[in-house]
Design an enzyme around this catalytic site. Structure first.
Site, mmCIF file in Angstrom:
data_model
loop_
_atom_site.group_PDB
_atom_site.id
_atom_site.type_symbol
_atom_site.label_atom_id
_atom_site.label_comp_id
_atom_site.label_asym_id
_atom_site.label_seq_id
_atom_site.Cartn_x
_atom_site.Cartn_y
_atom_site.Cartn_z
ATOM 1 N N ASP A 1 16.449 -5.677 -9.150
ATOM 2 C CA ASP A 1 15.664 -4.541 -9.695
ATOM 3 C C ASP A 1 16.377 -3.279 -10.080
ATOM 4 O OD1 ASP A 1 13.961 -6.485 -8.793
ATOM 5 O OD2 ASP A 1 12.425 -5.118 -8.164
ATOM 6 N N GLU B 1 12.005 -8.127 4.889
ATOM 7 C CA GLU B 1 12.468 -8.113 3.351
ATOM 8 C C GLU B 1 14.037 -7.782 3.310
ATOM 9 O OE1 GLU B 1 10.522 -5.571 0.602
ATOM 10 O OE2 GLU B 1 10.911 -7.036 -0.952
HETATM 11 C C1 6A9 Z 1 4.689 -5.579 -6.711
HETATM 12 C C2 6A9 Z 1 2.843 -5.004 -5.158
HETATM 13 C C3 6A9 Z 1 -0.070 -4.607 -3.154
HETATM 14 C C4 6A9 Z 1 11.394 -7.852 -5.412
HETATM 15 O O1 6A9 Z 1 10.612 -11.308 -3.640
HETATM 16 C C5 6A9 Z 1 10.073 -11.123 -4.623
HETATM 17 C C6 6A9 Z 1 10.764 -9.977 -5.623
HETATM 18 C C7 6A9 Z 1 12.072 -10.562 -5.543
HETATM 19 O O2 6A9 Z 1 11.963 -11.668 -6.847
HETATM 20 C C8 6A9 Z 1 12.926 -9.579 -6.290
HETATM 21 O O3 6A9 Z 1 14.345 -9.797 -6.457
HETATM 22 N N1 6A9 Z 1 10.629 -8.928 -4.745
HETATM 23 C C9 6A9 Z 1 12.850 -8.250 -5.408
HETATM 24 O O4 6A9 Z 1 13.547 -7.258 -6.099
HETATM 25 C C10 6A9 Z 1 9.259 -8.289 -4.525
HETATM 26 C C11 6A9 Z 1 8.562 -7.948 -5.824
HETATM 27 C C12 6A9 Z 1 7.234 -7.677 -5.484
HETATM 28 C C13 6A9 Z 1 6.568 -7.160 -6.947
HETATM 29 C C14 6A9 Z 1 4.997 -7.171 -6.639
HETATM 30 C C15 6A9 Z 1 3.093 -5.536 -6.336
HETATM 31 C C16 6A9 Z 1 1.598 -5.488 -4.681
HETATM 32 O O5 6A9 Z 1 0.836 -4.299 -4.071
#
Ligand code: 6A9
Length: 785
Positions: A521, A755
């Protein structure tokens, strides 16, 4: 007219599935074809629940609440960080036939177990056993209500059967995929074996509009007029389900088509309850799967699980402590227990669509990164998940890869984040829902595929290797268009370079415009996104992908020269160095229109008219650029700089290894006692916010997926002849130990796998439980790379 016609047909492309035969037959998940996997804990978003792998499955689940406290914040159902549970998760789960979960609530613990038994034509039977105990710290003995429910999803019927006053003894039902079935609710006992306990009962039978409404309906049907009066102890009023409250609420315009039946039992800890699901198609059961029969089955499954776990990962043989092994079992079990079966449509958009449009309906069988915060499929997370799961059950990995590739459209694009049904959508802010077809996400499924190919090579007689050829044959046309999509839509400005599309556009608002598509990100890239950029991580992903493509083509006897040629070109370290080595920085780097001289400044602005408060100037952070950007290498040192090493594209004798190993081992840069941090401490964006609302994410904290790749690369270079062999082997031991110790310690201390981990304190942070790629710690323990 022709122009209009063209535009309309271009607009359709984004929602047109690829025409090659699907990898999975339409009925591949059905009870007839795959009975053992039909029922499962495929609802990772709830603390405990089961469904079948079918589009409109009957769902079953559990809610609970502690009595004699406020209702607010005490009803548990979907996994919520806001519940502040001291810990929950699967401690054993084989991904197939049984699971054991521990849920620690404030002053009591629930153990939720399930066991399946095959029989009949609809995926067989199962039993749940819930064991409740108070915690040693509890001041009073908790009285708890468990609320077991079943609900249909637009098709099927449920009928409640009430025996004594208000006690629901069973639910009978029927649905397309299950035929007739019966769910029987046992009475609570004091522990193992019989011995009745005082309990109060309530129930609810109603119709609902959708599965995203279950919690609200239960909450709004609770009334406080019921009395709990055990023979010893005070009479007290408690919250119970009250059908009279629900009937006058049904004034919606839409006709609710789904049945919802809830059985509430209110009882003091300790106690144990069993719930039995029986398929009407099974006639010859030797006995019922309850009581001592159930206990025996559970014991058998647990012993088999332990054996298979040790056989697969060998942690005992390595001398890990029993606490560490329990942690490792939880890591695997939570990834398996976090598998979901989702069905529905993504919301997508291309430049040819004025408004977002619905993607074709389809299933997705996938693990999820986090049961609480993002319980849905993410494309690049899944490749990491399957690195672990392929070790446990390679056929499962084939099925998951097949599901993802069956979602590919005619362009060769797969939506990155899979938000498929109302339940999933209800958890996501609307601006994140739409998926754009210019946007990629790292093709990590090639990593998982690489695993399968290796197994195919080394263990040709294993069941998964036996099914490998037909699997690859059907997968191949889809892999080809997927690879082609990357290789055409994500190309860079100069030959053999690549560029992520979809960076943040509004450059004024961000310290550094994000690149969500890369998966990292807010990791710093060129300060001013432009078509002149080239990204080193994507170059490396393409190197990996072309290599796997060549292998698959060779195995299938298909022309492989093109992939080989691409792979050879990209693997050429001279080309890599020419495109991405920044001599002044001594690091592999992105290239683009860039300046270091940026910062966020407070600025007084008038909020545009139409929005509230537009009369008054408000302070907000805006980016100020003190020196104009120019085309140059991007001076960020961190995970992105390591990619040629991480994906083992560097030749073992590359002199660049020296710089990389130094950066890795330098505490001022990437080294911490807890793992490698994402961005050098010396970087000027280290731990900087991106906007006032956007905390640093990939700008310092330790992420386990990349650390797994680092440990794996060190293992590789540490066991390959070359000038850096010894250095790499030493670092391997150190990094491995640090990672294992910290993730384990945090798990013991907090009850969760996280995480990411703080690079200064080692503390777990971000969403939790996060048993997606952070569970790769298990592979690091097992040294399975
Ligand atoms: C936002 C929130 C209640 C961010 O693990 C999933 C992803 C990865 O693929 C990515 O590399 N995470 C990492 O930078 C989490 C992404 C969550 C986005 C959702 C909404 C819900 O609110």
């Amino acid at each position: 007219f022709y122009a209009l016609y063209m535009r309309a047909s271009l607009a359709k492309r984004v929602v047109t599935l690829h025409p090659s035969p699907r990898v999975l037959n339409a009925n591949s998940s059905s009870a007839a074809v795959s009975p053992e996997r039909f029922w499962g804990s495929y609802r990772p978003q709830v603390y405990f629940g089961m469904k079948t792998r079918s589009p409109q499955s009957v769902v079953t689940g559990l809610m609970w609440m502690r009595q004699f406290t406020d209702l607010d914040g005490n009803l548990r159902h979907t996994c919520e960080q806001g519940d502040h549970l001291p810990g929950y998760g699967w401690v054993m789960h084989d991904g197939l036939s049984f699971g054991v979960q521990e849920i620690h609530d404030r002053d009591f613990t629930l153990i939720t177990e399930f066991v399946k038994r095959m029989g009949g034509d609809h995926g067989g039977d199962w039993t749940w056993r819930i064991t409740a105990k108070q915690q040693p710290t509890a001041v009073t003995t908790p009285v708890i209500s468990l609320m077991f429910y079943a609900a249909t999803d637009d098709q099927g019927l449920l009928q409640a059967h009430v025996d004594e006053k208000l006690r629901l003894s069973s639910i009978t039902g029927t649905s397309d995929e299950l035929g007739n079935f019966k769910i029987t609710f046992g009475k609570p006992t004091a522990g193992e074996g019989p011995g009745a306990k005082y309990a109060r009962y309530n129930y609810l039978q109603t119709r609902i509009l959708g599965l995203d409404k279950l919690t609200d309906i239960v909450k709004s049907s609770l009334s406080h007029r019921f009395i709990f009066s055990p023979s010893k102890g005070d009479k007290r009023s408690y919250f119970g389900l009250d059908s009279s409250k629900i009937s006058n609420q049904q004034n919606q315009q839409n006709t609710p088509k789904s049945d919802f039946v809830v059985h509430q039992v209110t009882v003091q800890t300790p106690f144990q309850i069993e719930v039995l699901f029986e398929s009407g198609s099974s006639w010859d059961r030797p006995n019922q799967l309850v009581g001592s029969v159930l206990t025996e089955e559970l014991e058998k499954h647990k012993a088999a699980f332990d054996d298979k776990f040790e056989g697969t990962f060998g942690l005992q043989a390595q001398g890990f402590s029993s606490a560490q092994i329990q942690f490792a079992k939880a890591a695997l079990s939570n990834m398996l227990g976090g598998m979901g079966y989702f069905f529905g449509q993504s919301v997508v958009q291309s430049v040819y669509n004025e408004h977002p449009v619905l993607y074709p309906e389809g299933p997705l069988f996938t693990a999820v990164p986090s049961r609480s915060f993002f319980p849905r499929g993410f494309l690049w997370d899944e490749g990491f998940h399957q690195l672990l799961l392929s070790k446990w059950d390679a056929q499962l990995t084939q099925e998951v890869i097949a599901h993802w590739l069956d979602l590919i459209n005619v362009e060769g694009w797969i939506p990155r984040e899979q938000i498929l049904d109302d339940e999933a959508r209800s958890k996501v802010p609307s601006e994140f829902i739409v998926q754009h077809n210019e946007n990629a996400n790292p093709p990590t499924l090639f990593l998982a595929l690489g695993e399968l190919l290796e197994k195919f090579d080394k263990q040709p007689e294993s069941p998964s290797s036996q099914s490998m050829l037909p699997f690859l044959r059907r997968l191949y046309p889809r892999l080809q268009v997927w690879f082609e999509w990357f290789n055409t839509t994500q190309v860079g400005p100069v030959a053999n370079s690549y560029r992520w599309r979809g960076r943040d556009k509004d450059t004024n608002l961000f310290l550094n415009p994000k690149t969500l598509t890369s998966g990292l990100d807010d990791y710093p890239r060129a300060s001013h996104p432009s078509t002149d950029e080239r990204h080193v991580d994507l170059y490396c992903w393409m190197t990996l992908a072309s290599g796997i493509m060549a292998n698959v083509a060779r195995i299938l006897g298909e022309p492989h020269q093109i992939y080989d040629a691409t792979h050879r070109t990209l693997s050429d370290n001279d080309l890599l160095d020419k495109l991405h080595w920044a001599e002044n920085l001594h690091a592999y780097s992105d290239y683009g229109n860039h300046t270091q001289a940026v910062s966020l400044q407070q600025e007084k602005v008038f909020v545009p008219p139409g929005q509230p408060r537009h009369q008054f100037p408000v302070a907000r952070l805006v980016r100020s650029v003190r020196r104009a950007p120019k085309l140059q290498y991007v001076n960020a040192l961190g995970y992105i700089s390591l990619f040629p090493f991480l994906l083992q594209i560097l030749t073992p004798d590359s002199p660049k290894m020296e710089h990389i190993l130094q950066a890795i081992h330098d505490p001022q840069r990437l080294w911490t006692p807890f793992g490698l941090r994402s961005l050098s401490q010396a970087d000027n964006l280290y731990m900087k916010r991106n906007t006032e609302h956007d905390a640093p994410y990939w700008r310092g904290p330790i992420w386990i997926n990349i650390n797994y790749l680092a440990v794996r690369a060190l293992h590789h270079y540490g066991s390959t002849e070359g000038p850096y062999k010894e250095k790499a082997a030493g670092l391997y031991q150190e990094l491995r130990t640090n990672l294992i110790n910290n993730v384990f310690k945090q798990y013991l201390g907090t009850g969760y796998i996280w995480e990411q981990y703080n690079d200064v304190t080692g503390r777990g942070q971000g969403s939790h439980p996060f048993t997606g790629w952070s569970s790769l710690t298990l592979l690091i323990m097992a040294e399975k790379y």
